[in-house]
Design a protein around this motif. Sequence first.
Motif, PDB file in Angstrom:
ATOM      1  N   GLY A 287       0.807  -1.223   0.000  1.00  0.00           N
ATOM      2  CA  GLY A 287       0.000   0.000   0.000  1.00  0.00           C
ATOM      3  C   GLY A 287       0.833   1.261   0.000  1.00  0.00           C
ATOM      4  O   GLY A 287       0.285   2.346  -0.170  1.00  0.00           O
ATOM      5  N   ILE A 288       2.152   1.162   0.186  1.00  0.00           N
ATOM      6  CA  ILE A 288       2.973   2.373   0.006  1.00  0.00           C
ATOM      7  C   ILE A 288       3.296   2.423  -1.493  1.00  0.00           C
ATOM      8  O   ILE A 288       3.734   1.409  -2.061  1.00  0.00           O
ATOM      9  N   ALA A 289       3.069   3.580  -2.108  1.00  0.00           N
ATOM     10  CA  ALA A 289       3.281   3.681  -3.560  1.00  0.00           C
ATOM     11  C   ALA A 289       4.734   3.327  -3.904  1.00  0.00           C
ATOM     12  O   ALA A 289       5.659   3.732  -3.181  1.00  0.00           O
ATOM     13  N   VAL A 290       4.901   2.579  -4.986  1.00  0.00           N
ATOM     14  CA  VAL A 290       6.243   2.108  -5.374  1.00  0.00           C
ATOM     15  C   VAL A 290       7.212   3.279  -5.520  1.00  0.00           C
ATOM     16  O   VAL A 290       8.381   3.202  -5.117  1.00  0.00           O
ATOM     17  N   GLU A 291       6.703   4.421  -6.060  1.00  0.00           N
ATOM     18  CA  GLU A 291       7.647   5.542  -6.247  1.00  0.00           C
ATOM     19  C   GLU A 291       8.105   6.122  -4.916  1.00  0.00           C
ATOM     20  O   GLU A 291       9.240   6.569  -4.781  1.00  0.00           O
ATOM     21  N   HIS A 292       7.243   6.050  -3.883  1.00  0.00           N
ATOM     22  CA  HIS A 292       7.672   6.508  -2.550  1.00  0.00           C
ATOM     23  C   HIS A 292       8.736   5.585  -1.987  1.00  0.00           C
ATOM     24  O   HIS A 292       9.713   6.033  -1.390  1.00  0.00           O
ATOM     25  N   VAL A 293       8.518   4.279  -2.180  1.00  0.00           N
ATOM     26  CA  VAL A 293       9.507   3.303  -1.694  1.00  0.00           C
ATOM     27  C   VAL A 293      10.835   3.548  -2.414  1.00  0.00           C
ATOM     28  O   VAL A 293      11.898   3.636  -1.776  1.00  0.00           O
ATOM     29  N   ASP A 294      10.780   3.713  -3.728  1.00  0.00           N
ATOM     30  CA  ASP A 294      12.020   3.940  -4.495  1.00  0.00           C
ATOM     31  C   ASP A 294      12.756   5.179  -3.996  1.00  0.00           C
ATOM     32  O   ASP A 294      13.965   5.158  -3.788  1.00  0.00           O
ATOM     33  N   GLN A 295      11.978   6.259  -3.787  1.00  0.00           N
ATOM     34  CA  GLN A 295      12.600   7.527  -3.340  1.00  0.00           C
ATOM     35  C   GLN A 295      13.264   7.361  -1.979  1.00  0.00           C
ATOM     36  O   GLN A 295      14.388   7.792  -1.754  1.00  0.00           O
ATOM     37  N   ARG A 296      12.535   6.723  -1.062  1.00  0.00           N
ATOM     38  CA  ARG A 296      13.041   6.572   0.301  1.00  0.00           C
ATOM     39  C   ARG A 296      14.306   5.710   0.314  1.00  0.00           C
ATOM     40  O   ARG A 296      15.304   6.057   0.940  1.00  0.00           O
ATOM     41  N   LEU A 297      14.268   4.593  -0.398  1.00  0.00           N
ATOM     42  CA  LEU A 297      15.425   3.692  -0.383  1.00  0.00           C
ATOM     43  C   LEU A 297      16.619   4.333  -1.095  1.00  0.00           C
ATOM     44  O   LEU A 297      17.767   4.173  -0.681  1.00  0.00           O
ATOM     45  N   HIS A 298      16.326   5.124  -2.100  1.00  0.00           N
ATOM     46  CA  HIS A 298      17.391   5.839  -2.804  1.00  0.00           C
ATOM     47  C   HIS A 298      18.040   6.871  -1.872  1.00  0.00           C
ATOM     48  O   HIS A 298      19.261   7.018  -1.814  1.00  0.00           O
ATOM     49  N   ARG A 299      17.201   7.569  -1.118  1.00  0.00           N
ATOM     50  CA  ARG A 299      17.749   8.565  -0.167  1.00  0.00           C
ATOM     51  C   ARG A 299      18.643   7.879   0.872  1.00  0.00           C
ATOM     52  O   ARG A 299      19.726   8.354   1.180  1.00  0.00           O
ATOM     53  N   ILE A 300      18.158   6.742   1.421  1.00  0.00           N
ATOM     54  CA  ILE A 300      18.975   6.050   2.432  1.00  0.00           C
ATOM     55  C   ILE A 300      20.326   5.662   1.815  1.00  0.00           C
ATOM     56  O   ILE A 300      21.384   5.932   2.387  1.00  0.00           O
TER      57      ILE A 300
END
Length: 222
Positions: free
Chosen positions: A168-181
């Motif tokens: 339920g978390i949008a894939v683009e949010h997951v991508d952004q967050r993991l990229h930032r980390i």
Amino acid sequence: MSKVELFENERASGYDQFVETWIPNYHAFLDQLPNLLRTAVSQDLLLVGCGTGNEIERLVDQRQVWNITGVDPSPEMIKQAEEKFEGYDNVMLIEGLVSDLDIKKHYGAATLLLVLHFLEDNGDKVALLQEIGKRLLSGAPLILLDITGNKEQVRENLAILRLLLHDGIAVEHVDQRLHRIANELLYVPEERLIQLCEDAGFERPVRFFQSTIYMGWMIRKK
Ligand SMILES: C[S@@+](CC[C@H](N)C(=O)[O-])C[C@H]1O[C@@H](n2cnc3c(N)ncnc32)[C@H](O)[C@@H]1O
């Protein structure tokens, strides 16, 4: 003065929801705090970068009565903690840095949860650990939780973190967050973390917790 990662606006107001969403098992880690702090050498606890007070929540209502000092440089984070713990005589909250605290006051244990990876390894990380160490009694434990690993380990563990996030978390949010980390946070490999703690006057850290990129350590002041 060391760098401050200022949490403000939505980043501050949405913080408790943020940790819930993005840090699987953070609750399990926090729930261990009362038992871990059985090794404190006095009732005085120093919670560094306490933010909204997630760690304080686990400690205020325990049978063991602690004198809790929480310190954090972000006004909006500490304000939320003040609202949560209004009326608790044993909780003192200070907006500022550890270096602002009285050098003559010594604590029986400390926590530093999810803070160190915001500081550069250019002297800032070791300086924060030293400032904490100066305020601890000999033998006092510091409980540390931080993103840890070399680039490859963090990359591999981020792939596992992705699997553990809620649907339920949008894939683009997951991508952004993991990229930032992976690319913006200032984590260091385990060997470097151990060196920093030893350079700051602590004994060799003992790792007792890992959930993907997040590692937890018990470190004793010499
Ligand atoms: C990710 S939050 C962690 C909050 C809390 N420890 C928790 O686990 O929920 C990071 C906190 O570190 C604080 N911080 C940033 N730079 C700091 C510094 N140099 N010394 C102490 N705290 C700092 C921020 O204001 C923020 O509240």
